[in-house]
Design a protein around this motif. Structure first.
Motif, mmCIF file in Angstrom:
data_model
loop_
_atom_site.group_PDB
_atom_site.id
_atom_site.type_symbol
_atom_site.label_atom_id
_atom_site.label_comp_id
_atom_site.label_asym_id
_atom_site.label_seq_id
_atom_site.Cartn_x
_atom_site.Cartn_y
_atom_site.Cartn_z
ATOM 1 N N TRP A 78 -54.310 38.115 47.457
ATOM 2 C CA TRP A 78 -54.096 37.240 46.301
ATOM 3 C C TRP A 78 -54.560 35.835 46.661
ATOM 4 N N ASP A 79 -55.403 35.253 45.839
ATOM 5 C CA ASP A 79 -55.940 33.920 46.130
ATOM 6 C C ASP A 79 -54.947 32.786 45.852
ATOM 7 N N GLN A 80 -53.855 33.080 45.225
ATOM 8 C CA GLN A 80 -52.774 32.121 44.942
ATOM 9 C C GLN A 80 -53.210 30.971 44.042
ATOM 10 N N GLN A 81 -54.291 31.171 43.310
ATOM 11 C CA GLN A 81 -54.748 30.147 42.372
ATOM 12 C C GLN A 81 -53.973 30.216 41.062
ATOM 13 N N ARG A 82 -53.587 31.422 40.680
ATOM 14 C CA ARG A 82 -52.795 31.629 39.470
ATOM 15 C C ARG A 82 -51.625 32.528 39.846
ATOM 16 N N PRO A 83 -50.597 32.564 39.016
ATOM 17 C CA PRO A 83 -49.406 33.344 39.366
ATOM 18 C C PRO A 83 -49.657 34.844 39.521
ATOM 19 N N THR A 102 -43.146 39.902 49.559
ATOM 20 C CA THR A 102 -44.382 39.129 49.408
ATOM 21 C C THR A 102 -44.193 37.703 49.896
ATOM 22 N N LEU A 103 -43.097 37.081 49.498
ATOM 23 C CA LEU A 103 -42.842 35.703 49.918
ATOM 24 C C LEU A 103 -42.644 35.616 51.432
ATOM 25 N N CYS A 104 -41.918 36.567 52.001
ATOM 26 C CA CYS A 104 -41.725 36.575 53.457
ATOM 27 C C CYS A 104 -43.052 36.762 54.197
ATOM 28 N N ALA A 105 -43.928 37.600 53.646
ATOM 29 C CA ALA A 105 -45.215 37.852 54.291
ATOM 30 C C ALA A 105 -46.150 36.647 54.197
ATOM 31 N N LEU A 106 -46.182 36.018 53.027
ATOM 32 C CA LEU A 106 -47.119 34.909 52.824
ATOM 33 C C LEU A 106 -46.631 33.592 53.404
ATOM 34 N N ARG A 107 -45.334 33.478 53.577
ATOM 35 C CA ARG A 107 -44.753 32.250 54.130
ATOM 36 C C ARG A 107 -43.789 32.608 55.262
ATOM 37 N N LEU A 167 -40.406 32.581 41.699
ATOM 38 C CA LEU A 167 -40.253 31.960 43.016
ATOM 39 C C LEU A 167 -41.534 31.210 43.339
ATOM 40 N N THR A 168 -41.398 30.014 43.859
ATOM 41 C CA THR A 168 -42.581 29.309 44.338
ATOM 42 C C THR A 168 -42.801 29.690 45.786
ATOM 43 N N LEU A 169 -44.032 29.517 46.230
ATOM 44 C CA LEU A 169 -44.319 29.800 47.624
ATOM 45 C C LEU A 169 -43.881 28.657 48.520
ATOM 46 N N ARG A 170 -43.640 27.491 47.934
ATOM 47 C CA ARG A 170 -43.148 26.338 48.690
ATOM 48 C C ARG A 170 -41.636 26.470 48.862
ATOM 49 N N ASP A 171 -41.148 25.973 49.969
ATOM 50 C CA ASP A 171 -39.707 25.954 50.228
ATOM 51 C C ASP A 171 -39.055 25.015 49.214
ATOM 52 N N GLU A 172 -38.179 25.552 48.373
ATOM 53 C CA GLU A 172 -37.543 24.785 47.319
ATOM 54 C C GLU A 172 -36.727 23.600 47.861
#
Length: 181
Positions: A78-83, A102-107, A167-172
């Motif tokens: 996933w290029d993470q450009q769009r949701p 997914t969130l754990c894997a990407l971040r 969920l955002t990929l950034r730490d809230e």
């Protein structure tokens, strides 16, 4: 900021249209009719046919390593450009597990307990499928932290359909935002 939106099957068309998502993950029983929204290119739609069970049962497809490996490959592509939209039938178990994975894997720097607590806060019925989480925990070498985080939030309250959330990929805790779809 890229987001992962979680919803039920019934809310997929609305969620994809409202968010402008480019990727879709479907985790649902084989044979369940799922219409891919026209806005999602076929190669950007991952369909994982599996039942929402925690151990093998006759006549059902239990979550397995190959399902998690396929999800991880798709998420990493996933290029993470769009949701991205992730859904199962009710938006309660398989989809919440897939979003968590997914969130754990990407971040990998994100704290598993924080992510799980965020899921619980945004969707009280969320009950991530623990077998999917166990498999991912081992594959991502999280040493049981993913499993512990999901066990800590426990089973969500009973519901026919989960609360859509993102969920955002950034730490809230570091200024990211989370919206409800």
């Amino acid at each position: 900021m890229p987001r992962i939106h979680v919803c039920s099957l019934a809310r997929v068309p609305h969620t994809v249209a409202e968010t402008g998502a480019s990727h879709l993950v479907t985790l649902i029983n084989v044979g369940t009719p799922v219409e891919r929204p026209a806005a999602i290119a076929p190669e950007r739609h991952l369909f994982l046919g599996l039942n929402d069970i925690l151990e093998p049962m006759d006549g059902m497809i239990h979550p397995a390593e190959e399902h998690v490996a396929t999800l991880l490959d798709f998420a990493r592509g996933w290029d993470q450009q769009r949701p991205m939209v992730v859904h199962c039938f009710a938006g309660i178990s398989r989809s919440t597990a897939a979003a968590f994975i997914t969130l754990c894997a990407l971040r990998p720097e994100r704290d598993e307990a924080d992510i799980a607590a965020r899921i619980r806060a945004l969707s009280p019925p969320a009950t991530p499928n623990l077998l999917l989480v166990r498999l991912a925990d081992a594959m991502l070498q999280r040493q049981g932290r993913m499993v512990a985080a999901i066990e800590r939030i426990g089973r969500g309250h009973e519901a026919f359909e989960g609360h859509p959330f993102a969920l955002t990929l950034r730490d809230e805790r570091q200024g990211g935002t989370v919206s409800v779809a």
